[in-house]
Design an enzyme around this catalytic site. Structure first.
Site, mmCIF file in Angstrom:
data_model
loop_
_atom_site.group_PDB
_atom_site.id
_atom_site.type_symbol
_atom_site.label_atom_id
_atom_site.label_comp_id
_atom_site.label_asym_id
_atom_site.label_seq_id
_atom_site.Cartn_x
_atom_site.Cartn_y
_atom_site.Cartn_z
ATOM 1 N N TRP B 323 0.843 -1.204 0.000
ATOM 2 C CA TRP B 323 0.000 0.000 0.000
ATOM 3 C C TRP B 323 0.878 1.254 0.000
ATOM 4 C CZ3 TRP B 323 -0.369 4.160 3.327
ATOM 5 C CH2 TRP B 323 -1.492 4.982 3.190
ATOM 6 N N HIS B 324 2.036 1.146 0.701
ATOM 7 C CA HIS B 324 2.893 2.319 0.816
ATOM 8 C C HIS B 324 3.597 2.676 -0.487
ATOM 9 C CE1 HIS B 324 2.326 1.670 5.120
ATOM 10 N NE2 HIS B 324 2.577 2.939 5.226
ATOM 11 N N GLY B 325 3.766 1.736 -1.369
ATOM 12 C CA GLY B 325 4.401 2.092 -2.624
ATOM 13 C C GLY B 325 4.752 0.883 -3.453
#
Lengths: 326, 480
Positions: B323-325
């Site tokens: 989700w963060h990248g």
């Protein structure tokens, strides 16, 4: 009344809140204004720019900043500052020179990068202006402001908060607490000894030269000429100096343009070229800057030879270490 | 528009005055929507269409779900919303990542293929508002929430500017009803909000932005640094990311309070956690609980055998990392946290520390101190992956940190600035520690002091913010 309770104007709690915020805002504004006025008054007093017994002044960007150890030359003062273009040097000298009759000679860095467009970025580029504008703003005339504004449309946004408090506090502290004026405010320059040795690593990446980096700066010559005029008006001798740089620092194409530029526009100003003076990698901090040891050797050498140098030419010494051993 | 910009300093009072000038709930909500669209459009107005599209889609899908009793049809509608939202997120955020990895996989097996990358700009905050709208549709599907038939209120919920681009990720069950009931200005709430904003700005400008200078310099030149310097870099990033993200949350929550809204607490002093399970209950709470409610529990949570526990834990941490990248570094960061967490879960010790730290006393006991230090070290280690550009870089940094060069003196530029920053970090930790039982560090601090001391303290913070204020720097979580 109930209907009015939630509206902005009639809500008692809202009024209380607004008064509180206004009080804080007003006090902050008064504090900042007071700070500004105090600092403004200090920076415009001749006393702040007093250099005492100084007879020799070194100025320019990071090359002389790291090259001239002013403790090794009596009655000298290094006011160079990294990332400083001639525009900001001029503003500083305009304060220093008229207030210090004892200064006889100003050595100003004139290296290859001083003539190229990188200097325009150092004058009004987004990165540098955020630091320099709040610092130098009190020293600027309307004409200087217009010069910047022409190239930096965001100028007026920069003054309000960015490093503003910091700059004013530094001015006040350097005057009121340290009592040495601008000399104790390192934000206006001073000798910086560098301890690392990295020239050998940097050599591996001999820079590819782009066409853009060969374009001539718009502002540099204008303000160099202004500095020259300022020195003449105040009876000081201006000498251009190129501090030692690593042999891989200057691209041959840049060097050709540099020499041509100097011959065409600055032939009347004496020029001391120490650019190729030092060969040993161990005396450099990186390609553009001497390290502490290099600076000490160079300063001693400079002090010994500065009056003997051929001021009209490009006398190059192959090895400073050899000269110093003599 | 950045919170730490002059634009926002002008924008916020204007919106505040405009908002409270109207008594009508509908008009107030409309002001919120207009302000939020301006706030978001300040970056790139073209991406407003994405928010508008998400809002329209989920508004109508939710209404349709509610009006339908056929289970199959409800499922289809939910899938439509989920696929569209996740499709947009996947396209903008992960398309190039998959393309690159597919190409590399084919090359690895000796069959190189040419797959073109797309020159896509990631819309700011897309992961946040996508998750927020999805939670609404899922809640309506689960019949935990009634579908809204007020499009303006719903749009205000989706685009509410304080938390639009970096959270907290609000649940419709919590925030949406607040747009539907009459609001009146509350002095205490607003003053509380101002204090929280002040602390948020301190965290962002004084701590995060200054730590970032050292973290960036060290991580960007990691090959030239010794172990001690790299450790300082990792520590700087540890404080940077906390100051940056929790600072943003504080400013967002504080701003929302000025308008009479209550947003969820997003950080609960995570660096004082005594184990990793506690850390994850205190760090980015709105995302952790989102994953818990919409992914972990539907997967079976911690019920079932060891296999299911392990599987679900890995899934949730890997998804959280992803989700963060779109980078393997984030996936490894998630994986690492799963590895930290699993032993606690499998030995049923993951809920040992649910209470306050050092309750009713200032100093914690030795066991808690050791727990906090251990958790902090594990966290710093994991952040190295999070901050590194590549996995190779992360391993190279770790190798150097555990080499004898860790005993060298750190080589830092601007030493005097670094000492000042270290002092600021200690001050920050002290304030956070004493406020650890509150929703934010300044919630109760100074309320019982004499007025002159309290006001002086606030001015010290204001002064520090102005002192350290440099270039406007974006918040790290904008990129996620």
């Amino acid at each position: 009344m109930d209907k009015k309770k939630n509206s902005f104007i009639f809500n008692f709690e809202m009024r209380q809140f607004a008064i509180k915020i206004l009080k804080y805002g007003l006090f902050t504004m008064l504090f900042v204004t007071g700070l500004f006025l105090w600092s403004y008054q200090i920076i415009h007093s001749p006393d702040y720019w007093n250099t005492g017994q100084t007879e020799i002044l070194f100025s320019g960007h990071s090359h002389p900043e790291c090259a001239f150890n002013d403790k090794l030359i009596s009655k000298s003062l290094n006011v160079s500052k990294s990332g400083e273009s001639y525009f900001y040097t001029y503003l500083k000298l305009r304060k220093i020179l008229p207030n210090n009759k004892k200064i006889k000679v100003v050595y100003l860095e004139f290296g290859t990068n001083n003539i190229f467009q990188v200097m325009d970025n150092w004058t009004w580029g987004d990165k540098i202006i955020g630091q320099n504008y709040p610092r130098f703003h009190p020293l600027m005339t309307t004409q200087d402001e217009l010069f910047l504004k022409k190239n930096q449309p965001q100028l007026s946004n920069l003054l309000v908060p960015k490093t503003f408090i910091k700059e004013n506090v530094f001015t006040i502290v350097s005057k009121v607490f340290i009592r040495k004026g601008f000399r104790s405010n390192t934000r206006f320059g001073g000798f910086v000894p560098l301890r690392r040795v990295k020239a050998t690593q940097d050599m591996a990446e001999m820079a590819q030269i782009s066409e853009d980096s060969l374009k001539i700066s718009k502002g540099s010559l204008t303000y160099l000429k202004k500095i020259n005029r300022l020195c003449i008006q105040n009876g000081k001798k201006l000498i251009l100096v190129r501090c030692p740089v690593h042999r891989d620092y200057t691209h041959p194409k840049q060097e050709v343009i540099f020499q041509e530029y100097r011959r065409n526009y600055l032939n009347n100003i004496p020029f001391l070229d120490y650019g190729n003076l030092i060969e040993a990698d161990s005396l450099f901090s990186d390609k553009g800057h001497l390290n502490e040891k290099g600076a000490d050797l160079f300063t001693q050498y400079f002090n010994k030879t500065r009056n003997e140098m051929d001021l009209s030419g490009f006398k190059i010494y192959s090895s400073v270490e050899m000269e110093l051993k003599k | 528009m950045l919170f730490n910009s002059l634009d926002f300093a002008v924008f916020l009072p204007l919106v505040f005055i405009l908002f409270w000038s109207f008594k009508s709930l509908k008009i107030q909500n409309f002001v919120v929507v207009a302000a939020s669209y301006i706030f978001y459009g300040w970056w790139d107005w073209k991406f407003l269409t994405l928010i508008l599209f998400s809002s329209v889609l989920d508004y109508f899908v939710a209404l349709k779900i509610e009006s339908t009793s056929a289970v199959k049809k409800r499922k289809i509608l939910l899938s439509l919303s989920m696929l569209t939202n996740l499709g947009l997120l996947g396209f903008f955020k992960y398309f190039n990542f998959f393309i690159e990895n597919i190409s590399e996989a084919f090359s690895f097996f000796g069959q190189p293929i040419e797959l073109g990358r797309l020159d896509i700009i990631l819309p700011v905050g897309i992961s946040f508002y996508t998750f927020q709208t999805m939670s609404y549709t899922i809640d309506v599907y689960r019949k935990q929430l009634k579908a809204s038939n007020d499009f303006i209120a719903f749009s205000a919920f989706v685009s509410f500017f304080p938390q639009l681009v970096a959270g907290p990720i609000e649940r419709a069950t919590h925030l949406l009803p607040q747009f539907l009931k009459k609001r009146s200005f509350n002095y205490s709430l607003a003053i509380d909000g101002m204090r929280q904003m002040l602390w948020g700005f301190f965290k962002k400008i004084v701590i995060a932005d200054n730590c970032s200078q050292y973290a960036n310099e060290i991580f960007n030149n990691y090959q030239d640094q010794n172990g001690a310097t790299l450790l300082v870099g990792a520590l700087c990033f540890t404080f940077q990311i906390y100051g940056d993200f929790s600072g943003y949350s504080d400013i967002a929550i504080g701003t929302a309070r000025l308008f009479g809204f209550d947003l969820k607490q997003n950080f609960n002093f995570p660096y004082f956690s005594r184990d990793i399970a506690e850390f994850w209950r205190r760090w980015h709470i709105s995302l952790s609980t989102w994953f818990r409610d919409y992914l972990y529990i539907p997967l079976g949570g911690s019920q079932g055998g060891v296999f299911y526990k392990v599987r679900n834990t890995f899934i949730i941490f890997l998804v959280s990392g992803f989700w963060h990248g779109a980078n393997w570094t984030f996936i490894i960061w998630g994986l690492l946290n799963a590895i930290y967490f699993l032993p606690l879960l499998l030995t049923n010790r993951n809920r040992r520390h649910v209470g306050d730290i050092a309750k009713d006393k200032f100093f914690p006991d030795v066991k808690s101190i050791l727990g906090m230090i251990g958790t902090f070290i594990l966290t710093v280690f994991a952040w190295i992956f999070f901050r590194s550009e590549t996995v190779t870089q992360a391993f190279s940094i770790i190798r150097t940190i555990i080499s004898p060069s860790i005993l060298n003196v750190p080589e830092l530029s601007k030493l005097s600035d670094f000492y000042l920053l270290s002092f600021a970090i200690l001050f920050f930790l002290f304030i956070e520690w004493q406020g650890r039982h509150c929703k934010f560090a300044l919630e109760h601090l100074g309320l019982k002091w004499r007025r002159v001391w309290r006001v002086s303290f606030y001015y010290v913070l204001i002064f520090a913010i102005f002192w350290f204020y440099g270039q406007e720097k974006e918040f790290i979580y904008f990129q996620f």
